[in-house]
Structures are given as structure tokens and as C-alpha cells.
Write a protein that holds these residues in place. Structure first.
Motif, PDB file in Angstrom:
ATOM      1  N   ALA A  31       0.816  -1.217   0.000  1.00  0.00           N
ATOM      2  CA  ALA A  31       0.000   0.000   0.000  1.00  0.00           C
ATOM      3  C   ALA A  31       0.852   1.270   0.000  1.00  0.00           C
ATOM      4  N   HIS A  32       0.158   2.385  -0.264  1.00  0.00           N
ATOM      5  CA  HIS A  32       0.713   3.722  -0.075  1.00  0.00           C
ATOM      6  C   HIS A  32       0.105   4.212   1.239  1.00  0.00           C
ATOM      7  N   ILE A  33       0.938   4.735   2.141  1.00  0.00           N
ATOM      8  CA  ILE A  33       0.461   5.163   3.454  1.00  0.00           C
ATOM      9  C   ILE A  33       0.810   6.629   3.660  1.00  0.00           C
ATOM     10  N   PHE A  34      -0.226   7.421   3.985  1.00  0.00           N
ATOM     11  CA  PHE A  34      -0.073   8.847   4.240  1.00  0.00           C
ATOM     12  C   PHE A  34      -0.328   9.079   5.723  1.00  0.00           C
ATOM     13  N   LYS A  35       0.548   9.863   6.377  1.00  0.00           N
ATOM     14  CA  LYS A  35       0.364  10.201   7.788  1.00  0.00           C
ATOM     15  C   LYS A  35       0.467  11.703   7.949  1.00  0.00           C
ATOM     16  N   ALA A  36      -0.522  12.281   8.639  1.00  0.00           N
ATOM     17  CA  ALA A  36      -0.552  13.726   8.872  1.00  0.00           C
ATOM     18  C   ALA A  36      -0.752  13.991  10.356  1.00  0.00           C
ATOM     19  N   ASP A  37       0.054  14.879  10.916  1.00  0.00           N
ATOM     20  CA  ASP A  37      -0.115  15.298  12.299  1.00  0.00           C
ATOM     21  C   ASP A  37      -1.173  16.387  12.338  1.00  0.00           C
ATOM     22  N   PHE A  54      -6.767  23.832   5.909  1.00  0.00           N
ATOM     23  CA  PHE A  54      -5.654  23.208   5.215  1.00  0.00           C
ATOM     24  C   PHE A  54      -6.201  22.283   4.151  1.00  0.00           C
ATOM     25  N   MET A  55      -5.399  22.066   3.121  1.00  0.00           N
ATOM     26  CA  MET A  55      -5.763  21.118   2.074  1.00  0.00           C
ATOM     27  C   MET A  55      -4.476  20.663   1.406  1.00  0.00           C
ATOM     28  N   ARG A  56      -4.327  19.372   1.262  1.00  0.00           N
ATOM     29  CA  ARG A  56      -3.192  18.797   0.545  1.00  0.00           C
ATOM     30  C   ARG A  56      -3.744  17.816  -0.464  1.00  0.00           C
ATOM     31  N   ARG A  57      -3.133  17.800  -1.657  1.00  0.00           N
ATOM     32  CA  ARG A  57      -3.564  16.909  -2.732  1.00  0.00           C
ATOM     33  C   ARG A  57      -2.366  16.126  -3.244  1.00  0.00           C
ATOM     34  N   PHE A  58      -2.608  14.858  -3.563  1.00  0.00           N
ATOM     35  CA  PHE A  58      -1.564  13.974  -4.077  1.00  0.00           C
ATOM     36  C   PHE A  58      -2.112  13.173  -5.245  1.00  0.00           C
ATOM     37  N   ARG A  59      -1.383  13.165  -6.352  1.00  0.00           N
ATOM     38  CA  ARG A  59      -1.767  12.315  -7.485  1.00  0.00           C
ATOM     39  C   ARG A  59      -1.249  10.917  -7.178  1.00  0.00           C
ATOM     40  N   LEU A  60      -2.179   9.984  -7.108  1.00  0.00           N
ATOM     41  CA  LEU A  60      -1.819   8.608  -6.777  1.00  0.00           C
ATOM     42  C   LEU A  60      -1.288   7.879  -8.002  1.00  0.00           C
ATOM     43  N   PRO A  61      -0.372   6.940  -7.783  1.00  0.00           N
ATOM     44  CA  PRO A  61       0.137   6.150  -8.907  1.00  0.00           C
ATOM     45  C   PRO A  61      -0.969   5.273  -9.500  1.00  0.00           C
ATOM     46  N   GLU A  62      -0.723   4.787 -10.708  1.00  0.00           N
ATOM     47  CA  GLU A  62      -1.723   3.970 -11.411  1.00  0.00           C
ATOM     48  C   GLU A  62      -2.044   2.667 -10.691  1.00  0.00           C
ATOM     49  N   ASN A  63      -1.124   2.183  -9.869  1.00  0.00           N
ATOM     50  CA  ASN A  63      -1.359   0.904  -9.191  1.00  0.00           C
ATOM     51  C   ASN A  63      -2.173   1.050  -7.906  1.00  0.00           C
ATOM     52  N   ALA A  64      -2.730   2.228  -7.620  1.00  0.00           N
ATOM     53  CA  ALA A  64      -3.518   2.449  -6.401  1.00  0.00           C
ATOM     54  C   ALA A  64      -4.942   1.949  -6.581  1.00  0.00           C
ATOM     55  N   LYS A  65      -5.452   1.254  -5.577  1.00  0.00           N
ATOM     56  CA  LYS A  65      -6.849   0.815  -5.572  1.00  0.00           C
ATOM     57  C   LYS A  65      -7.672   1.928  -4.915  1.00  0.00           C
ATOM     58  N   PRO A  75      -4.478   0.875  -0.712  1.00  0.00           N
ATOM     59  CA  PRO A  75      -3.910  -0.410  -1.155  1.00  0.00           C
ATOM     60  C   PRO A  75      -3.434  -0.340  -2.609  1.00  0.00           C
ATOM     61  N   LYS A  76      -2.460  -1.196  -2.910  1.00  0.00           N
ATOM     62  CA  LYS A  76      -1.931  -1.281  -4.269  1.00  0.00           C
ATOM     63  C   LYS A  76      -2.468  -2.528  -4.954  1.00  0.00           C
ATOM     64  N   MET A  77      -2.628  -2.412  -6.271  1.00  0.00           N
ATOM     65  CA  MET A  77      -3.012  -3.592  -7.063  1.00  0.00           C
ATOM     66  C   MET A  77      -1.818  -4.532  -7.120  1.00  0.00           C
TER      67      MET A  77
END
Length: 161
Positions: A63-69, A115-126, A144-146
Motif C-alpha cells: 500500500a501507499h500510506i499517508f500520515k498527517a499530524d 488546510f488542504m493537501r492533494r496527491f496524485r496517486l500512482p496507477e497501481n492504487a486501488k 492499497p496497491k493492485m
């Protein structure tokens, strides 16, 4: 004792206050001002360092995991969305505390604002299986990743020609 003459805004520094950073800001009042001076609650500004919330992004095999305080924010005040095209958006707002009639603020250092943050997810993201959770002021978003299908390799026996 004044370190800055009163013609420059009338603020006075306190030599006994270790957090006193009263300096004259010639741009005070302008929208881009980031004065180091003590700012009264009415002028604290809605846009602040909080608006630039830092987010960690790590990738594991699954998976890709994002953590924000996000200290002091309730999970109901945070939005996690996936837009078309695989864009993850994390947004929210910390409201400043309202001043009561008999209260006097001496210092405001905790930031507030949107606040606002944006991320373009890779193609393998579910993107249909994104999960989010919040514990102790830390938002964790798991994307999660494919599974990457390994190409099937067929071994060919070499015979005589």
C-alpha cells in the motif's frame, strides 16, 4: 523599557519574557505578513503554518500510506476524498478559540485555519479501497496497491533442427 520607539506601532518588548520576539514589522497588516511579533487574537490570521500541514507518504509492497499530524482536530473536522483521476485530497479546518468576556490572551502561538493537501496517486492504487483512521491526532490514510502480475514465462525446450 521600550526597545522599539512607539512611533513604530507602540509595541513594547519584555526583557524578562524568554519568548518575546517583538520586532517591528514594516509589512504588518499586509496579507503576506508573517510577523514574529505578538499578535492579538483578532489579527492572528486565518492562514497560518497550519495551512501547510506536513504529510508523510511512504510506500510498502502492499500500500501507499499517508500520515498527517493534526493535533487538536476531531476526525469529524477532517475530510479524505479521492477525486476522479486518482487524486487523494486531505482537508480540514482548526478553528481558533473564541475569546470569552472576562479572558485576556497573553500569547497566541497555536495556529488555526484551513488546510488542504492533494496527491496524485500512482496507477497501481486501488482508489475504491482507501481507508482512513485517526488516533492521538495522527491521521493515517492507507491506499492499497493492485497486485502486479508477474508475466508468465513459458520455458521452451530446445530440440534439434
Amino acid at each position: 523599557m521600550s526597545l522599539i520607539p512607539t512611533i513604530f506601532g507602540g509595541r513594547r518588548s519584555n526583557a524578562f519574557d524568554p519568548f518575546s520576539l517583538n520586532v517591528w514589522d514594516p509589512f504588518e497588516g499586509f496579507p503576506f505578513s508573517r510577523s514574529l511579533a505578538n499578535v492579538p487574537s483578532s489579527a492572528a490570521g486565518e492562514t497560518s503554518a497550519f495551512a501547510y500541514t506536513h504529510i508523510d507518504w511512504k510506500e510498502t509492497p502492499e500500500a501507499h500510506i499517508f500520515k498527517a499530524d493534526l493535533p487538536g482536530i476531531k476526525k469529524e473536522e477532517v475530510k479524505v476524498e479521492v477525486e476522479e483521476g486518482g487524486v487523494l485530497q486531505i482537508s480540514g479546518e482548526r478553528r481558533k478559540e473564541e475569546e470569552e468576556k472576562n479572558e485576556k490572551w497573553h500569547r497566541i502561538e497555536r495556529s488555526s485555519g484551513k488546510f488542504m493537501r492533494r496527491f496524485r496517486l500512482p496507477e497501481n492504487a486501488k482508489v475504491n479501497e482507501v481507508k482512513a483512521g485517526m488516533e492521538n491526532g495522527v491521521l493515517t490514510v492507507t491506499v492499497p496497491k493492485m497486485e502486479v502480475k508477474k508475466p508468465e514465462i513459458k520455458t521452451i525446450d530446445i530440440g534439434r533442427s
